[in-house]
Design an enzyme around this catalytic site. Sequence first.
Site, PDB file in Angstrom:
ATOM      1  NE  ARG A  46       0.273   1.582   3.349  1.00 55.67           N
ATOM      2  CZ  ARG A  46       0.986   2.367   3.594  1.00 55.67           C
ATOM      3  NH1 ARG A  46       2.584   2.017   3.967  1.00 55.67           N
ATOM      4  NH2 ARG A  46       0.885   3.668   3.521  1.00 55.67           N
ATOM      5  N   GLY A  47       0.298   2.123  -0.310  1.00 55.61           N
ATOM      6  CA  GLY A  47       0.936   3.678  -0.301  1.00 55.61           C
ATOM      7  C   GLY A  47       1.171   4.050  -1.773  1.00 55.61           C
ATOM      8  CB  ALA A  48       0.307   7.054  -3.777  1.00 53.49           C
ATOM      9  NE  ARG A  86      -6.234   0.881  -1.720  1.00 53.79           N
ATOM     10  CZ  ARG A  86      -5.493   1.365  -0.804  1.00 53.79           C
ATOM     11  NH1 ARG A  86      -4.176   1.047  -0.454  1.00 53.79           N
ATOM     12  NH2 ARG A  86      -6.118   2.013   0.104  1.00 53.79           N
ATOM     13  CD  GLN A 193      -3.019   2.676   6.814  1.00 54.27           C
ATOM     14  OE1 GLN A 193      -3.512   3.085   7.885  1.00 54.27           O
ATOM     15  NE2 GLN A 193      -3.379   2.137   5.730  1.00 54.27           N
ATOM     16  CG  ASP A 234      -3.052   8.231  -1.307  1.00 57.23           C
ATOM     17  OD1 ASP A 234      -3.065   8.667  -0.057  1.00 57.23           O
ATOM     18  OD2 ASP A 234      -2.686   7.037  -1.416  1.00 57.23           O
TER      19      ASP A 234
HETATM   20  O1  MRU Z   1      -4.607   3.078   2.209  1.00 60.64           O
HETATM   21  P1  MRU Z   1      -3.010   3.379   2.233  1.00 60.64           P
HETATM   22  O2  MRU Z   1      -2.446   2.786   3.341  1.00 60.64           O
HETATM   23  O3  MRU Z   1      -2.397   2.837   0.940  1.00 60.64           O
HETATM   24  O4  MRU Z   1      -2.893   4.895   1.969  1.00 60.64           O
HETATM   25  C1  MRU Z   1      -1.492   5.431   2.244  1.00 60.64           C
HETATM   26  C2  MRU Z   1      -1.632   6.854   2.265  1.00 60.64           C
HETATM   27  O5  MRU Z   1      -2.339   7.573   2.388  1.00 60.64           O
HETATM   28  C3  MRU Z   1      -0.423   7.513   2.305  1.00 60.64           C
HETATM   29  O6  MRU Z   1      -0.117   8.800   2.972  1.00 60.64           O
HETATM   30  C4  MRU Z   1       0.025   7.750   0.811  1.00 60.64           C
HETATM   31  O7  MRU Z   1      -0.116   7.036  -0.181  1.00 60.64           O
HETATM   32  C5  MRU Z   1       1.300   8.546   0.469  1.00 60.64           C
HETATM   33  S1  MRU Z   1       2.742   7.206   0.498  1.00 60.64           S
HETATM   34  C6  MRU Z   1       4.215   7.896   0.256  1.00 60.64           C
END
Ligand code: MRU
Length: 343
Positions: A46-48, A86, A193, A234
């Site tokens: 996960r994470g963009a 997603r 997270q 994101d």
């Molecule tokens: O649902 P997630 O854990 O994928 O969400 C992640 C976030 O919102 C992060 O802050 C975002 O992706 C930035 S990651 C460098």
Amino acid sequence: MAVKTIEWKKDRVVMIDQRLLPQKEVYRVCRDYRAVAEAIRGMVIRGAPAIGVAAAMGVALGCLKAAEKSFDREFDRIVLCLSKTRPTAVNLFWALERMRKVYRENRDRGVEAVKRLLEEEALKIFREDIAANRQLGRFGAELLGNARHIMTHCNAGALATAGYGTALGVIRALKESGKEIEVWVNETRPLLQGARLTAWELKKEKIPATLITDNMAGYLMQKGAVDAVVVGCDRVAANGDVANKIGTYSVAVLAQRHGIPFYVAGPTSSIDINCPTGKEIPIEQRDPAEVSHIFGRALAPKGVKTLNPAFDVTPQDLISAIITEKGVIHPPYAQNIRSHVDH
Ligand code: MRU
């Protein structure tokens, strides 16, 4: 790199299972693109930016295993499958578009050549992300200057990227430049997270950090215990509105009330110039059980109604600056984001 988020291993993709951290360090092996898609959907990864890298590797893996006679049909099927995992992080669609461009521009060179070039492109996306994070980390460290007590929300660290991190990249760069810093880590309900991943990364890096529940942010700001907030993103809309993990908006409102700078850090692959404002950003709605339960255990009475938006939008006027690998974007965003991406 202390943490290996994702790795390309020729005929498979390996990723650390982020659902199990920090209790267990288990690596998942994806042998086909459907397994990669499932890993993104189920938040193994996960994470963009990490989602973008995984999607690119998913395309490369799927194509590698596709038969020559059905290659074109299979390519479309793979991209479609990965695009449905997603909806909010634009990096996913950005990475798929880069892969599609390589396919389109080289298809006439034959299937074997395209397969090789797609693999190279996925690895390029991976390497570029680490380089971008290191660069934006340096810009961010300069911008934050002498801020000592820094708050962050969710996990925008090495785990959320190919490596190094965005918001945590800025924090790492501050530490590397010799600054004494302390991080307030918002736990980030519902999936924690912050508590599970950010606290784990900072501990590994020996960066002083204190974990708080999300509803303690205002208390600390009121006491003067926060010098700056830095979060990831994101999707950044063309006008500067930012979608990030649910709860980010509340932190931004609190920061404004207390006159604390609120910074967003992300690579330019997180900017969606075709999305005019935050209103057009699709917000993922996730399983209600993530709210009513924690680690599979019920917190709330059976059958209670819940709501589970995974992200919220912070309006551009609450954001002090946006940090990318190309530099720092200041308001007015509508004008400055466009010239930043065109540059
Ligand atoms: O649902 P997630 O854990 O994928 O969400 C992640 C976030 O919102 C992060 O802050 C975002 O992706 C930035 S990651 C460098």
